[in-house]
Design a protein around this motif. Structure first.
Motif, PDB file in Angstrom:
ATOM      1  N   MET A  21       4.872  58.294 -28.247  1.00  0.00           N
ATOM      2  CA  MET A  21       5.445  57.253 -27.253  1.00  0.00           C
ATOM      3  C   MET A  21       6.633  56.679 -28.387  1.00  0.00           C
ATOM      4  O   MET A  21       6.145  55.559 -28.637  1.00  0.00           O
ATOM      5  N   SER A  22       8.264  56.218 -27.076  1.00  0.00           N
ATOM      6  CA  SER A  22       8.872  55.064 -28.049  1.00  0.00           C
ATOM      7  C   SER A  22       8.552  54.183 -27.437  1.00  0.00           C
ATOM      8  O   SER A  22       7.566  53.902 -26.976  1.00  0.00           O
ATOM      9  N   GLN A  23       8.902  53.225 -28.731  1.00  0.00           N
ATOM     10  CA  GLN A  23       9.214  51.607 -28.877  1.00  0.00           C
ATOM     11  C   GLN A  23       9.599  51.191 -27.402  1.00  0.00           C
ATOM     12  O   GLN A  23       9.655  50.290 -26.610  1.00  0.00           O
ATOM     13  N   GLY A  24      10.625  51.398 -26.712  1.00  0.00           N
ATOM     14  CA  GLY A  24      11.590  51.610 -25.049  1.00  0.00           C
ATOM     15  C   GLY A  24      10.650  51.995 -24.098  1.00  0.00           C
ATOM     16  O   GLY A  24       9.267  52.182 -24.538  1.00  0.00           O
ATOM     17  N   GLY A  25      11.397  51.713 -23.071  1.00  0.00           N
ATOM     18  CA  GLY A  25      10.885  51.888 -21.816  1.00  0.00           C
ATOM     19  C   GLY A  25      11.638  51.879 -20.600  1.00  0.00           C
ATOM     20  O   GLY A  25      13.175  51.665 -20.864  1.00  0.00           O
ATOM     21  N   ILE A  26      11.237  52.404 -19.779  1.00  0.00           N
ATOM     22  CA  ILE A  26      12.066  52.327 -18.223  1.00  0.00           C
ATOM     23  C   ILE A  26      12.164  51.248 -17.544  1.00  0.00           C
ATOM     24  O   ILE A  26      10.910  50.772 -17.298  1.00  0.00           O
ATOM     25  N   ASN A  27      13.417  50.732 -17.247  1.00  0.00           N
ATOM     26  CA  ASN A  27      13.602  49.497 -16.569  1.00  0.00           C
ATOM     27  C   ASN A  27      13.006  49.794 -15.275  1.00  0.00           C
ATOM     28  O   ASN A  27      13.249  51.008 -14.573  1.00  0.00           O
TER      29      ASN A  27
ATOM     30  N   THR B 272      16.880  52.145 -15.706  1.00  0.00           N
ATOM     31  CA  THR B 272      17.836  51.552 -17.384  1.00  0.00           C
ATOM     32  C   THR B 272      17.262  52.282 -18.603  1.00  0.00           C
ATOM     33  O   THR B 272      15.622  51.303 -18.413  1.00  0.00           O
ATOM     34  N   ILE B 273      17.468  52.570 -19.585  1.00  0.00           N
ATOM     35  CA  ILE B 273      16.617  51.922 -20.698  1.00  0.00           C
ATOM     36  C   ILE B 273      17.096  51.327 -21.262  1.00  0.00           C
ATOM     37  O   ILE B 273      17.573  50.273 -21.102  1.00  0.00           O
TER      38      ILE B 273
ATOM     39  N   ILE C  81      14.970  44.389 -27.312  1.00  0.00           N
ATOM     40  CA  ILE C  81      14.724  43.995 -25.915  1.00  0.00           C
ATOM     41  C   ILE C  81      13.908  43.236 -25.265  1.00  0.00           C
ATOM     42  O   ILE C  81      13.792  42.315 -25.066  1.00  0.00           O
ATOM     43  N   TRP C  82      13.173  44.232 -24.519  1.00  0.00           N
ATOM     44  CA  TRP C  82      11.945  44.139 -24.156  1.00  0.00           C
ATOM     45  C   TRP C  82      11.327  43.102 -24.727  1.00  0.00           C
ATOM     46  O   TRP C  82      10.798  43.166 -25.775  1.00  0.00           O
ATOM     47  N   THR C  83      10.277  41.901 -23.710  1.00  0.00           N
ATOM     48  CA  THR C  83       9.648  41.018 -24.351  1.00  0.00           C
ATOM     49  C   THR C  83       8.267  41.616 -23.968  1.00  0.00           C
ATOM     50  O   THR C  83       7.219  41.352 -24.003  1.00  0.00           O
ATOM     51  N   VAL C  84       8.082  42.357 -22.804  1.00  0.00           N
ATOM     52  CA  VAL C  84       6.649  42.202 -21.813  1.00  0.00           C
ATOM     53  C   VAL C  84       7.475  44.322 -22.131  1.00  0.00           C
ATOM     54  O   VAL C  84       7.473  45.091 -21.348  1.00  0.00           O
ATOM     55  N   TRP C  85       5.878  44.872 -22.182  1.00  0.00           N
ATOM     56  CA  TRP C  85       5.635  46.603 -22.259  1.00  0.00           C
ATOM     57  C   TRP C  85       4.766  46.830 -21.446  1.00  0.00           C
ATOM     58  O   TRP C  85       3.325  46.454 -21.806  1.00  0.00           O
ATOM     59  N   LEU C  86       5.071  46.957 -19.647  1.00  0.00           N
ATOM     60  CA  LEU C  86       3.982  47.096 -18.894  1.00  0.00           C
ATOM     61  C   LEU C  86       3.922  48.814 -18.774  1.00  0.00           C
ATOM     62  O   LEU C  86       4.443  49.604 -18.561  1.00  0.00           O
TER      63      LEU C  86
ATOM     64  N   PRO D 101      13.738  41.849 -15.997  1.00  0.00           N
ATOM     65  CA  PRO D 101      14.427  42.491 -16.238  1.00  0.00           C
ATOM     66  C   PRO D 101      14.185  42.433 -18.545  1.00  0.00           C
ATOM     67  O   PRO D 101      14.950  43.808 -18.824  1.00  0.00           O
ATOM     68  N   THR D 102      12.902  41.754 -18.545  1.00  0.00           N
ATOM     69  CA  THR D 102      12.922  41.824 -19.819  1.00  0.00           C
ATOM     70  C   THR D 102      11.688  42.937 -19.483  1.00  0.00           C
ATOM     71  O   THR D 102      11.078  43.077 -20.846  1.00  0.00           O
ATOM     72  N   CYS D 103      11.472  43.789 -19.001  1.00  0.00           N
ATOM     73  CA  CYS D 103       9.077  44.393 -18.662  1.00  0.00           C
ATOM     74  C   CYS D 103       9.745  45.431 -18.943  1.00  0.00           C
ATOM     75  O   CYS D 103      11.133  46.113 -17.897  1.00  0.00           O
ATOM     76  N   ALA D 104       9.956  46.875 -20.309  1.00  0.00           N
ATOM     77  CA  ALA D 104      10.209  47.778 -20.591  1.00  0.00           C
ATOM     78  C   ALA D 104       8.473  48.457 -19.510  1.00  0.00           C
ATOM     79  O   ALA D 104       7.642  48.403 -19.460  1.00  0.00           O
ATOM     80  N   ILE D 105       8.774  49.651 -18.680  1.00  0.00           N
ATOM     81  CA  ILE D 105       8.071  50.029 -17.663  1.00  0.00           C
ATOM     82  C   ILE D 105       7.251  51.892 -18.355  1.00  0.00           C
ATOM     83  O   ILE D 105       8.079  52.266 -18.431  1.00  0.00           O
ATOM     84  N   THR D 106       6.172  52.266 -18.627  1.00  0.00           N
ATOM     85  CA  THR D 106       5.951  53.121 -19.171  1.00  0.00           C
ATOM     86  C   THR D 106       4.599  53.902 -18.005  1.00  0.00           C
ATOM     87  O   THR D 106       4.136  52.628 -17.589  1.00  0.00           O
TER      88      THR D 106
END
Length: 412
Positions: free
Chosen positions: A1-7, A11-12, A17-22, A167-172
């Motif tokens: 699973m990538s470290q990034g996420g979908i806002n 948007t990616i 950038i993200w503070t919270v990965w949900l 806006p600082t939360c990445a969502i999976t």
């Protein structure tokens, strides 16, 4: 699973950038393993710390996040297995990284410690989600870019909704079927056969955030309509009767972790003001938090005095007459009314929920934690992660003020 996420807007979000990965996903998706591998590969391997590992209860942290089959110890390679000291609630790696484990049932554990990263498991089932999360985030302030991975099966609590808009939360997102190859086929087939296409299946298997639980006694729309307009001010003289509902903790004050005691104050408006406001009962404040018996007795009596109240309605299941004596040790004249919870929580709550549908109960702003618990009551029982201390206290006092046991007509 990538470290990034979908806002939330599609948007990616880049990993720096993200503070919270949900991670909102169904049961069996692999949330725990994914979170633990994130800790090991992205934080511990880089020497980043200290960290925080938070679970729904102390037992969950130990049995799932640390010692479980998908926990930290199981996911660690033999050459990088941390030392686990349960008595100190601490994991220590050879490179010096330290992680402390916390229970969301004791949110004050997170008040003070500082961290570089955190792993938060089953966030939507935390008993004191807002308080524990706030304390965690205030302490997430070490290093160049502190981050938290929050894993949960979705439930419609306010904290999850807030994170979805952040806006600082990445969502999976993910479902049980995404990880079907690693699960027993018979178990997956049985879950799909039994729950596929149902609301419960959409939440627990597909990881969909549903606004209202199946059979919810308090709907989101109902609670939104029950909020008193901001700026409205009440004084004790506005009420013909005021009371404090108390849901005592089962803690004897001797153990290290102090349980929460539900304490909610509400008042029944005088008839003229009730006609003007279009309602009968106002829930004024909720001061629920973990307290020792002497502390919650003082808090409940002081709150009653602040509102020139008439009665303390207390659940007596924990301690019976000890509840009365605990209160009257602080204030001998305290007007204590004991109620025994002989029926299930949802059975007691259902008549009170009907008052909300009739518009007979409204809330002052700022009672989101109590409202989150109310939304977990269904006609099949309470679906929250822990005991609904706030909601129980609220139900007791609204029931008393309304005469819910013996319905009284209320005509606007």
């Amino acid at each position: 699973m990538s470290q990034g996420g979908i806002n939330a807007d599609g948007t990616i979000i880049a990993p720096d950038i993200w503070t919270v990965w949900l991670a909102l996903a169904g049961r069996g998706f692999g949330k725990t393993k994914t979170g633990c591998e994130w800790v090991l590969n992205r934080k511990v391997a880089k020497g980043l710390g200290p960290g925080a590992i938070i679970g729904r209860t102390g037992a969950d942290v130990r049995d799932v996040l640390v010692e479980g089959p998908a926990g930290i110890l199981a996911c660690s390679p033999p050459w990088n297995r941390p030392q686990w000291e349960p008595g100190k609630r601490r994991l220590t790696w050879d490179n010096g990284v330290i992680a402390t484990v916390y229970s969301a049932e004791a949110p004050d554990q997170l008040r003070g410690p500082q961290h570089n990263w955190a792993l938060a498991d089953e966030l939507a089932a935390w008993a004191y989600a807002d308080e524990a999360w706030s304390n965690l985030m205030f302490g997430l302030r070490l290093g160049d870019h502190p981050q938290v991975a929050a894993l949960t099966t979705p439930r419609p609590i306010d904290l999850v909704r807030q994170l979805l808009k952040d806006p600082t939360c990445a969502i999976t997102r993910g479902s049980t079927l995404d990880n079907a190859m690693n699960l027993a086929k018979s178990a997956v087939d049985n879950m799909v056969r039994r729950y596929g296409g149902t609301r419960l299946g959409r939440q627990e298997l597909e990881g969909e955030l549903l606004e209202d639980l199946l059979g919810a006694l308090w709907l989101e729309a109902t609670l939104k309509k029950c909020i008193v307009p901001p700026g409205t001010v009440f004084v004790p003289e506005d009420f013909e009767r005021v009371g404090v509902g108390v849901d005592p903790s089962g803690n004897d004050g001797a153990s290290e972790e102090v349980d929460a005691c539900g304490i909610v104050v509400a008042g029944k408006l005088k008839p003229g003001l009730a006609q003007q406001m279009g309602t009968e009962i106002i829930v004024l404040a909720d001061i629920t938090e973990p307290r020792s018996p002497n502390a919650w007795a003082k808090a409940a009596c002081d709150l009653l005095d602040d509102w020139k109240g008439d009665v303390l309605v207390c659940e007596s299941n924990f301690g019976g007459e000890m509840v009365r004596s605990t209160i009257q040790n602080y204030k001998p004249s305290a007007p204590v009314l004991l109620r025994n919870a002989s029926r299930g929580k949802h059975v007691r709550a259902e008549p009170v929920s009907l008052l909300y549908e009739q518009g007979r109960v409204k809330h002052m702003p700022g009672l989101a934690d109590a409202e989150s618990e109310l939304k977990q009551f269904t006609n099949r029982g309470y679906q929250g992660g822990s005991s609904p201390n706030r909601a129980d206290a609220l139900v007791w006092i609204v029931d008393e003020l309304s005469g819910c046991g013996v319905p009284v007509p209320f005509i606007l």
